[in-house]
Design an enzyme around this catalytic site. Structure first.
Site, PDB file in Angstrom:
ATOM      1  N   HIS B 210      40.386  -9.328  84.762  1.00 45.88           N
ATOM      2  CA  HIS B 210      38.717  -9.240  84.817  1.00 45.88           C
ATOM      3  C   HIS B 210      38.261  -8.262  84.145  1.00 45.88           C
ATOM      4  O   HIS B 210      38.246  -6.939  85.330  1.00 45.88           O
ATOM      5  CB  HIS B 210      38.236  -9.554  85.584  1.00 45.88           C
ATOM      6  CG  HIS B 210      36.802  -9.548  85.892  1.00 45.88           C
ATOM      7  ND1 HIS B 210      36.403 -10.856  85.840  1.00 45.88           N
ATOM      8  CD2 HIS B 210      35.645  -9.230  85.893  1.00 45.88           C
ATOM      9  CE1 HIS B 210      34.799 -10.808  85.553  1.00 45.88           C
ATOM     10  NE2 HIS B 210      34.640  -9.942  85.631  1.00 45.88           N
ATOM     11  N   HIS B 212      35.102  -5.173  82.462  1.00 49.01           N
ATOM     12  CA  HIS B 212      33.737  -4.730  82.036  1.00 49.01           C
ATOM     13  C   HIS B 212      33.878  -3.691  81.013  1.00 49.01           C
ATOM     14  O   HIS B 212      35.408  -2.970  80.825  1.00 49.01           O
ATOM     15  CB  HIS B 212      33.493  -4.662  83.364  1.00 49.01           C
ATOM     16  CG  HIS B 212      33.013  -5.594  83.611  1.00 49.01           C
ATOM     17  ND1 HIS B 212      31.299  -5.841  84.131  1.00 49.01           N
ATOM     18  CD2 HIS B 212      33.659  -6.581  84.660  1.00 49.01           C
ATOM     19  CE1 HIS B 212      30.878  -7.073  84.700  1.00 49.01           C
ATOM     20  NE2 HIS B 212      32.342  -7.112  85.492  1.00 49.01           N
ATOM     21  N   CYS B 243      26.864  -4.652  85.764  1.00 47.47           N
ATOM     22  CA  CYS B 243      26.556  -4.924  87.099  1.00 47.47           C
ATOM     23  C   CYS B 243      25.549  -3.768  86.867  1.00 47.47           C
ATOM     24  O   CYS B 243      25.588  -3.556  86.590  1.00 47.47           O
ATOM     25  CB  CYS B 243      28.219  -4.105  87.937  1.00 47.47           C
ATOM     26  SG  CYS B 243      27.850  -3.636  89.593  1.00 47.47           S
ATOM     27  N   ASN B 252      30.727  -7.251  80.746  1.00 45.07           N
ATOM     28  CA  ASN B 252      32.533  -8.295  80.683  1.00 45.07           C
ATOM     29  C   ASN B 252      32.480  -7.340  79.078  1.00 45.07           C
ATOM     30  O   ASN B 252      31.625  -6.840  78.658  1.00 45.07           O
ATOM     31  CB  ASN B 252      32.142  -9.524  81.091  1.00 45.07           C
ATOM     32  CG  ASN B 252      31.993  -9.601  82.144  1.00 45.07           C
ATOM     33  OD1 ASN B 252      32.672  -9.552  82.749  1.00 45.07           O
ATOM     34  ND2 ASN B 252      31.229 -10.225  82.234  1.00 45.07           N
TER      35      ASN B 252
END
Lengths: 321, 321
Positions: B210, B212, B243, B252
Site C-alpha cells: 500500500h 502513497h 494523510c 495514494n
C-alpha cells in the site's frame, strides 16, 4: 536484481530557466532570472540550461536571452548551456560565450516539422553548418533527440529509430547527446531497453537522459535509466515546464524530487537539496501558479515532527496502567 | 537486471472510496458512493475497500458505511473490504457481510498512539478479540502495518521492526497483510529490501503493498515492490486520499496511472483502463478540487493526434523541393 547496477554518482542538469520558463504565461523579469541562475550556480548542479536563443516572437519569455547570459555570475564548475534552434541562435550563443549549445531535432519527422518547422534532413544539414560555425570556439556541442520514446503524432518510437539518429549525429562529429522523452510517453521498460542499447553500442558517448513526468512515470523512468548505465539527468526546479501539446500535464521531472529520491537510495548527486527546496518553494509566488514538485510540499522523508501533547498524555496514561 | 523479476500478473485493490473519501472535506452523497463502487466493480479490480466502520464523529464522510455496504451490487469476482478500527467496527462489518475486514496497526508506536489512540500492545490485544469474533464467519481478515517504511514522529522505520510485527500477526492467526507506506516516506531501495525480506521469510503470506505518492516516488516504489515479488497493490482512483499530517501532499498512488504504467511495461492487471480514466475525469467535479492523477489529464501514452494543416502544408512544400 532491482537497482543492482546503479551508478554511485549522478550528475544533475537544471533546465528550469529554459524548458520551464519558456512555457510560462507571465514574463519572468530579467533580474529575477539572473538571480535564480546565480543561486542555482552554487548548488552543485552539473549544467544549467540558462535560456534559448530562439525568436522572441516564438518564445516571448526568453526574449532577454543575451542579457541573461551576459549578466549571470559564472561558476567555473558549472556548464552553462543555451538551446539553439538554428545558425542564428548558434551565433548568438557564441557571442555570449555559452559553455555549451544544445541543438534539437526530433526522432519523429512529424514532431520535427511541428516543433522546428523543418524536416529531419534539414535539421541535420543545419547541424553540420552549426558544427562548422563552432569550430575553433571552446563551446561544446550537445544534440538532443526529442521524442526518443514517443511522439504525439506518430506514437511510440522504436529504439532502432533513435540508434539511427545517434549514428547520424556521430557521423557529423557530435559526441554528446540527450535522449529526450519530450512529451512524457516513455515507460520504464522502454527507458531501460533504449538506454542499455545506447550504452552498449556507443560506450564513449556522453549521454544525458531528459525526462518529463507527464504521465507520472518520471522518477520510475529515471531509475530505469540509471539502472541501464545513464549517469546524467536533466531535471527542472519545481517540475515546471512541459509541453504545450499536453495541457494540464506536468513538465520535466522535478529536480528536488529527483535529488530527494536519489539520496534516499544512497546515490550521490552532490546537489544541495535544502537550498533547492527553498528555491522551489518560492516558485508559486513568482509564477503565480502551483508547482508539481511534491517534496517542496510534503517535506523531506526524513523530517519528523514532535508528538502532540494529547498523545504524550495518552501514552503516559497507558504506561501507568 | 532492472525489471527482470517482475510478475506477469498484478492484482489491483481500489481504495478510493475508503482511503480517498475519508479525507475529503465535502460529504460525498451516499448514492454517489454506491454508484462509484458499482461501476468500479465491473473493471477487473481484485478488491474494493468500500468504506470504514469508524465513528462518524472521527470520519464524518464515512458515516453512511452500513448503507453503502448494504446497497452496492456485489460482483462475486471482487472482494469487498471494509476497514475496522476496533471490535465495534468488526461487528458492524460482519453484520454487512463484508468479504474481508482490514485491521490497522502502525509499526511505529507513536503513530499508533496518534492514529488509533492505542498502544501497539492494545491494538494487538484487540486484534485477538476481533479474530475470535470473526471465527466461523466467511469474512477474511487482512491486517495492515501502517508506517512500515517511515513515521512522521519516529522517522525511517527499520525492516526488522516490520518483520517483528508480521511475526506477531502470524502468531495470532493472521495470514494476509498489507505493508503500508502511510505517509509516503518509502524509498525504492527500502521497498525493494523490505519486500524481498518479507517474501523470503514468509513465502506463504498473502501480501499487499500500500503506497502513497506523497514525495513523488509512488510508481518507482511500486516497481521496486513488484521486482521484489509483490503481486498485489493498493491504489486510489485519481490518486485521491492522503494523510492529514501532510497538507498539500498527494495521496495514494493513482490507480489509473499505476495500471497505465504496468500495461506500458507489459504486465497484466486485468483492469479496464479506459473506463477507469472516464471515472477519474469525473472526480474533480464531484470533489470540487483537482486530482493528482496525471494520465487522466495527459491521456494515454499511446494516444496520437493528427498533424495540423499548417504542418501538412509545410511537409508538402519541403517534399516538393
Amino acid at each position: 536484481m532491482f537497482m543492482q547496477n546503479l551508478p554511485t554518482k549522478v550528475r544533475i542538469n537544471e533546465v528550469a530557466t529554459r524548458d520551464g520558463f519558456q512555457s510560462e504565461a507571465l514574463f519572468i523579469p530579467t533580474d529575477k532570472k539572473i538571480e535564480i541562475i546565480d543561486r542555482l550556480s552554487l548548488l552543485g548542479l552539473n549544467k544549467i540550461e540558462v535560456t534559448s536563443f530562439v525568436s522572441p516572437k516564438a518564445i516571448p519569455n526568453l526574449r532577454d536571452a543575451e542579457e541573461v547570459m551576459n549578466s549571470i555570475t559564472r561558476n567555473p564548475k558549472v556548464t552553462y548551456v543555451t538551446l539553439v534552434p538554428n545558425e542564428k541562435g548558434a551565433e548568438r550563443a557564441l557571442a555570449t560565450k555559452a559553455d555549451e549549445v544544445n541543438l534539437v531535432m526530433s526522432v519523429s519527422e512529424s514532431h520535427n516539422l511541428s516543433n522546428m518547422r523543418m524536416s529531419c534532413e534539414q535539421s541535420l544539414a543545419q547541424f553540420i553548418r552549426i558544427c562548422e560555425l563552432m569550430k575553433g570556439s571552446s563551446t561544446r556541442i550537445n544534440a538532443s533527440l526529442a521524442t526518443s520514446f514517443g511522439c504525439p503524432f506518430e506514437g511510440i518510437i522504436a529504439p532502432e529509430r533513435v540508434i539511427k539518429v545517434i549514428h547520424q549525429y556521430i557521423d557529423i562529429g557530435i559526441q554528446s547527446i540527450s535522449i529526450a522523452d519530450t512529451t512524457g510517453m516513455a515507460s520504464p521498460r522502454q527507458v531501460y531497453e533504449l538506454c542499455s542499447q545506447v550504452r552498449d553500442i556507443f560506450p564513449a558517448l556522453d549521454v544525458t537522459l531528459h525526462l518529463h513526468n507527464t504521465r507520472g512515470m518520471g522518477l520510475a523512468n529515471a531509475l530505469a535509466g540509471l539502472s541501464a548505465g545513464i549517469t546524467q539527468l536533466d531535471a527542472s526546479l519545481g517540475g515546471i515546464g512541459g509541453c504545450p501539446y499536453a495541457p494540464g500535464a506536468t513538465g520535466n521531472i522535478c529536480t528536488e524530487d529527483l535529488v530527494h529520491m536519489l539520496e534516499s537510495i544512497g546515490l550521490d548527486t552532490g546537489v544541495d537539496l535544502t537550498t533547492l527546496l527553498v528555491m522551489a518553494r518560492e516558485l508559486p509566488e513568482l509564477l503565480e501558479h502551483d508547482i508539481s514538485g511534491q517534496v517542496a510540499k510534503a517535506g523531506l522523508r526524513t523530517e519528523t515532527r514532535p508528538l502532540s501533547q494529547s498523545v504524550i498524555d495518552l501514552k503516559a496514561r497507558i504506561e501507568k496502567h
